[in-house]
Scaffold this motif. Sequence first.
Motif, mmCIF file in Angstrom:
data_model
loop_
_atom_site.group_PDB
_atom_site.id
_atom_site.type_symbol
_atom_site.label_atom_id
_atom_site.label_comp_id
_atom_site.label_asym_id
_atom_site.label_seq_id
_atom_site.Cartn_x
_atom_site.Cartn_y
_atom_site.Cartn_z
ATOM 1 N N ILE A 28 -15.813 2.753 6.531
ATOM 2 C CA ILE A 28 -14.400 2.843 6.918
ATOM 3 C C ILE A 28 -13.707 1.532 6.557
ATOM 4 C CG2 ILE A 28 -12.825 3.124 8.874
ATOM 5 C CD1 ILE A 28 -15.214 4.614 10.296
ATOM 6 N N GLY A 31 -11.728 -2.907 1.892
ATOM 7 C CA GLY A 31 -11.537 -4.297 1.469
ATOM 8 C C GLY A 31 -12.847 -4.770 0.840
ATOM 9 N N ILE A 51 -13.801 5.295 2.595
ATOM 10 C CA ILE A 51 -12.415 5.769 2.718
ATOM 11 C C ILE A 51 -11.510 4.621 3.143
ATOM 12 C CG2 ILE A 51 -12.949 8.194 3.203
ATOM 13 C CD1 ILE A 51 -12.653 7.616 6.162
ATOM 14 N N ASP A 52 -10.293 4.653 2.629
ATOM 15 C CA ASP A 52 -9.294 3.655 3.031
ATOM 16 C C ASP A 52 -7.998 4.375 3.384
ATOM 17 O OD1 ASP A 52 -9.008 0.373 2.684
ATOM 18 O OD2 ASP A 52 -7.123 1.494 2.824
ATOM 19 N N GLY A 54 -5.101 3.275 3.076
ATOM 20 C CA GLY A 54 -4.063 3.003 2.086
ATOM 21 C C GLY A 54 -4.673 2.965 0.702
ATOM 22 N N ARG A 63 -4.745 -10.256 -1.223
ATOM 23 C CA ARG A 63 -3.663 -11.206 -0.935
ATOM 24 C C ARG A 63 -4.165 -12.630 -0.777
ATOM 25 N NH1 ARG A 63 0.735 -7.998 1.690
ATOM 26 N NH2 ARG A 63 0.165 -5.904 1.045
ATOM 27 N N TRP A 67 -10.523 -18.145 -3.193
ATOM 28 C CA TRP A 67 -11.535 -19.200 -3.151
ATOM 29 C C TRP A 67 -12.872 -18.592 -2.746
ATOM 30 C CZ3 TRP A 67 -10.038 -24.640 -1.023
ATOM 31 C CH2 TRP A 67 -8.774 -25.014 -1.506
ATOM 32 N N ALA A 220 -12.858 -2.449 8.881
ATOM 33 C CA ALA A 220 -11.436 -2.098 8.795
ATOM 34 C C ALA A 220 -10.530 -3.319 8.918
ATOM 35 C CB ALA A 220 -11.099 -1.060 9.863
ATOM 36 N N PHE A 335 -3.371 4.053 12.233
ATOM 37 C CA PHE A 335 -3.765 3.755 10.836
ATOM 38 C C PHE A 335 -2.918 4.548 9.845
ATOM 39 C CE2 PHE A 335 -7.453 4.110 13.722
ATOM 40 C CZ PHE A 335 -7.565 2.763 13.992
ATOM 41 N N GLY A 404 -10.707 -15.508 7.619
ATOM 42 C CA GLY A 404 -10.220 -16.289 6.478
ATOM 43 C C GLY A 404 -11.308 -16.662 5.485
ATOM 44 N N PHE A 407 -13.305 -13.217 1.527
ATOM 45 C CA PHE A 407 -13.355 -12.964 0.087
ATOM 46 C C PHE A 407 -14.612 -13.617 -0.487
ATOM 47 C CE2 PHE A 407 -12.043 -13.906 -4.368
ATOM 48 C CZ PHE A 407 -12.005 -12.591 -4.785
ATOM 49 N N GLY A 408 -14.862 -14.838 -0.067
ATOM 50 C CA GLY A 408 -16.053 -15.531 -0.558
ATOM 51 C C GLY A 408 -17.341 -14.888 -0.069
HETATM 52 C C1 LIG Z 1 -3.289 -15.282 2.599
HETATM 53 C C2 LIG Z 1 -4.785 -15.186 2.729
HETATM 54 C C3 LIG Z 1 -5.596 -16.138 2.102
HETATM 55 C C4 LIG Z 1 -6.993 -16.028 2.181
HETATM 56 N N1 LIG Z 1 -7.760 -16.872 1.407
HETATM 57 C C5 LIG Z 1 -9.093 -16.670 1.340
HETATM 58 C C6 LIG Z 1 -9.900 -17.395 0.417
HETATM 59 O O1 LIG Z 1 -9.406 -18.168 -0.394
HETATM 60 N N2 LIG Z 1 -11.238 -17.200 0.440
HETATM 61 C C7 LIG Z 1 -11.820 -16.317 1.291
HETATM 62 O O2 LIG Z 1 -13.047 -16.210 1.271
HETATM 63 N N3 LIG Z 1 -11.071 -15.562 2.127
HETATM 64 C C8 LIG Z 1 -9.732 -15.714 2.161
HETATM 65 N N4 LIG Z 1 -8.965 -14.951 2.979
HETATM 66 C C9 LIG Z 1 -9.620 -13.989 3.851
HETATM 67 C C10 LIG Z 1 -10.082 -12.781 3.098
HETATM 68 O O3 LIG Z 1 -9.056 -12.238 2.315
HETATM 69 C C11 LIG Z 1 -10.567 -11.747 4.132
HETATM 70 O O4 LIG Z 1 -11.490 -12.346 5.011
HETATM 71 C C12 LIG Z 1 -11.227 -10.550 3.483
HETATM 72 O O5 LIG Z 1 -10.438 -10.040 2.444
HETATM 73 C C13 LIG Z 1 -11.475 -9.502 4.545
HETATM 74 O O6 LIG Z 1 -11.995 -8.362 3.927
HETATM 75 P P1 LIG Z 1 -12.210 -7.052 4.768
HETATM 76 O O7 LIG Z 1 -12.809 -6.072 3.847
HETATM 77 O O8 LIG Z 1 -12.921 -7.394 6.022
HETATM 78 O O9 LIG Z 1 -10.750 -6.619 5.249
HETATM 79 P P2 LIG Z 1 -9.470 -6.116 4.441
HETATM 80 O O10 LIG Z 1 -9.398 -6.653 3.072
HETATM 81 O O11 LIG Z 1 -8.313 -6.369 5.318
HETATM 82 O O12 LIG Z 1 -9.734 -4.562 4.302
HETATM 83 C C14 LIG Z 1 -9.752 -3.691 5.410
HETATM 84 C C15 LIG Z 1 -9.336 -2.321 4.886
HETATM 85 O O13 LIG Z 1 -9.567 -1.373 5.917
HETATM 86 C C16 LIG Z 1 -8.584 -0.363 5.793
HETATM 87 N N5 LIG Z 1 -8.521 0.370 7.065
HETATM 88 C C17 LIG Z 1 -8.185 -0.113 8.285
HETATM 89 N N6 LIG Z 1 -8.290 0.852 9.222
HETATM 90 C C18 LIG Z 1 -8.722 1.955 8.576
HETATM 91 C C19 LIG Z 1 -9.023 3.271 9.013
HETATM 92 N N7 LIG Z 1 -8.922 3.634 10.295
HETATM 93 N N8 LIG Z 1 -9.428 4.182 8.094
HETATM 94 C C20 LIG Z 1 -9.550 3.835 6.779
HETATM 95 N N9 LIG Z 1 -9.256 2.585 6.319
HETATM 96 C C21 LIG Z 1 -8.869 1.664 7.215
HETATM 97 C C22 LIG Z 1 -7.322 -1.136 5.450
HETATM 98 O O14 LIG Z 1 -6.368 -0.298 4.827
HETATM 99 C C23 LIG Z 1 -7.865 -2.212 4.527
HETATM 100 O O15 LIG Z 1 -7.735 -1.872 3.160
HETATM 101 C C24 LIG Z 1 -7.569 -15.015 2.955
HETATM 102 C C25 LIG Z 1 -6.761 -14.070 3.583
HETATM 103 C C26 LIG Z 1 -5.383 -14.131 3.458
HETATM 104 C C27 LIG Z 1 -4.537 -13.074 4.105
#
Ligand SMILES: Cc1cc2nc3c(=O)[nH]c(=O)nc-3n(C[C@H](O)[C@H](O)[C@H](O)COP(=O)(O)OP(=O)(O)OC[C@H]3O[C@@H](n4cnc5c(N)ncnc54)[C@H](O)[C@@H]3O)c2cc1C
Length: 449
Positions: A28, A31, A51-52, A54, A63, A67, A220, A335, A404, A407-408
């Motif tokens: 779920i 990202g 699934i996402d 969006g 976004r 890094w 999520a 969501f 934060g 991504f890394g």
């Molecule tokens: C401005 C900014 C700068 C950053 N710089 C860095 C950096 O330089 N280096 C680094 O390592 N990290 C950085 N980060 C942090 C990094 O981007 C995040 O930690 C990482 O992208 C998180 O990934 P994720 O998959 O956990 O979440 P997300 O990328 O937020 O993805 C979660 C996904 O879940 C989906 N979702 C939510 N609820 C549901 C649901 N009920 N059903 C289906 N889909 C759902 C959303 O639509 C979303 O697409 C930064 C973040 C920001 C905002």
Amino acid sequence: MSTMPSIPNLSSIRFDDPLPEAVDVVVIGGGIVGVSTAWFLARRGVRVALIDKGRIAAEQSSRNWGWIRQQGRDPAEIPIAMESRRIWEGLARETGERDLTFTVSGCLYLSKDKDSLEGHEAWRERAKEYQLDTEMLSADQARGAAPGIEGHWVGGLLTKSDGRAEPFVAVPALARAAQRVGALITEGCAARTIESENGEVCAVHTERGRIRCESAVLSAGVWTSIFAGNLGLDLPQLGVRSSVGRTGPAPDAGLPNLFAPGLALRRREDGGYTVTTGDIAEHFLGRNSLKYAIKYLPLVRKANRDIRLRLKSPADWPGAWGAKTRWSADEITPFERMRILNPAPSAMVKKRLLKSLRRCAPWLLRAGIADFWAGVIDVSPDAVPYLCHAPSPAGLVIGTGMSGHGFGIGPAAGRILADLVQNRPVGHDLSRFRFERFSDGSRVSPGPY
Ligand SMILES: Cc1cc2nc3c(=O)[nH]c(=O)nc-3n(C[C@H](O)[C@H](O)[C@H](O)COP(=O)(O)OP(=O)(O)OC[C@H]3O[C@@H](n4cnc5c(N)ncnc54)[C@H](O)[C@@H]3O)c2cc1C
């Protein structure tokens, strides 16, 4: 006319697989964490649906600054960050995707006073046991490592093996690779809730129907806490808005990813730089701010950022006042009401960024700010992730709270979550990242944020 800002950094790659009736695992959230998990699972022959609500990587994962940093991590996170960097380095070869764009660039923190330098030295001492290639730099060395960056630096901290990649192309490219090895990926499809039988996951309910499965991975992002809340799970997590921009094309000064007081930058593949102040986090007060305030106090006291509280969370943000907290599988959920969380960027941050560029890098200011956007970062109370089994139901695995760093560390987080799903040894001590750490009476000390 709509007043919504246009959506930045959106990939042209679409994912529209039909929803299966049954798989082994439903992931779920698409990202970097969910996509990496799907990649590892599918490559091992596990039947996986991702699934996402969006688009793939439309929230934090497109976004961010891009890094890929081991430097400055919480000590418990360093081995995971090191593994992740190794995965990043091999991903283009393993997937055949050129768009993964990993580049070894180095990461440099510049210090303008002795206190900050001592803080870096203390971190390096703790990190030594992992044999990271981190070095302390003298004032002269720091100046030499940061050509074109004006300021009175007393020294710096440099990790040459740190890297960078282009988030909005790399994550969809990895999703495409996961799809090629068998993952089914569907955008525009929110998970509503998880069904369990005899205490074990048996299905994920989505807005388009039910998918039978034995396990689910909840990745999520900033929505995880409210999804978990509807399952009766209390997962402390809050969001902070972080604003960032890119310049137009500018000379390649040979700079590493660089962080100086009031300025953070990284070279981009398109010939510009991703730029921001790097030191401001804005939290919009919502229902969960009150609920979790006490748990966040140690982090607020320790944070090396200017934390600004904003009066009210905009409507339909995760945890906004008045938003639903409980729903059933046949109801519209929060969501679906917010397909892509696309906050307006902060004018205050932009103003401060322009001031910093004028002071430290006028040549970069001349390239102009071509775009400026924001994302909401999901932060846990100790600024390290949750990488764990949920207390219930059995078969639910959680990967969130990347604070934060995601991504890394996303690729290693995905590898770990895949192992947790398959009950395989993960090869790291995950006790720091357990679900229960804020409720089992243990003393939790925040990592660097
Ligand atoms: C401005 C900014 C700068 C950053 N710089 C860095 C950096 O330089 N280096 C680094 O390592 N990290 C950085 N980060 C942090 C990094 O981007 C995040 O930690 C990482 O992208 C998180 O990934 P994720 O998959 O956990 O979440 P997300 O990328 O937020 O993805 C979660 C996904 O879940 C989906 N979702 C939510 N609820 C549901 C649901 N009920 N059903 C289906 N889909 C759902 C959303 O639509 C979303 O697409 C930064 C973040 C920001 C905002």
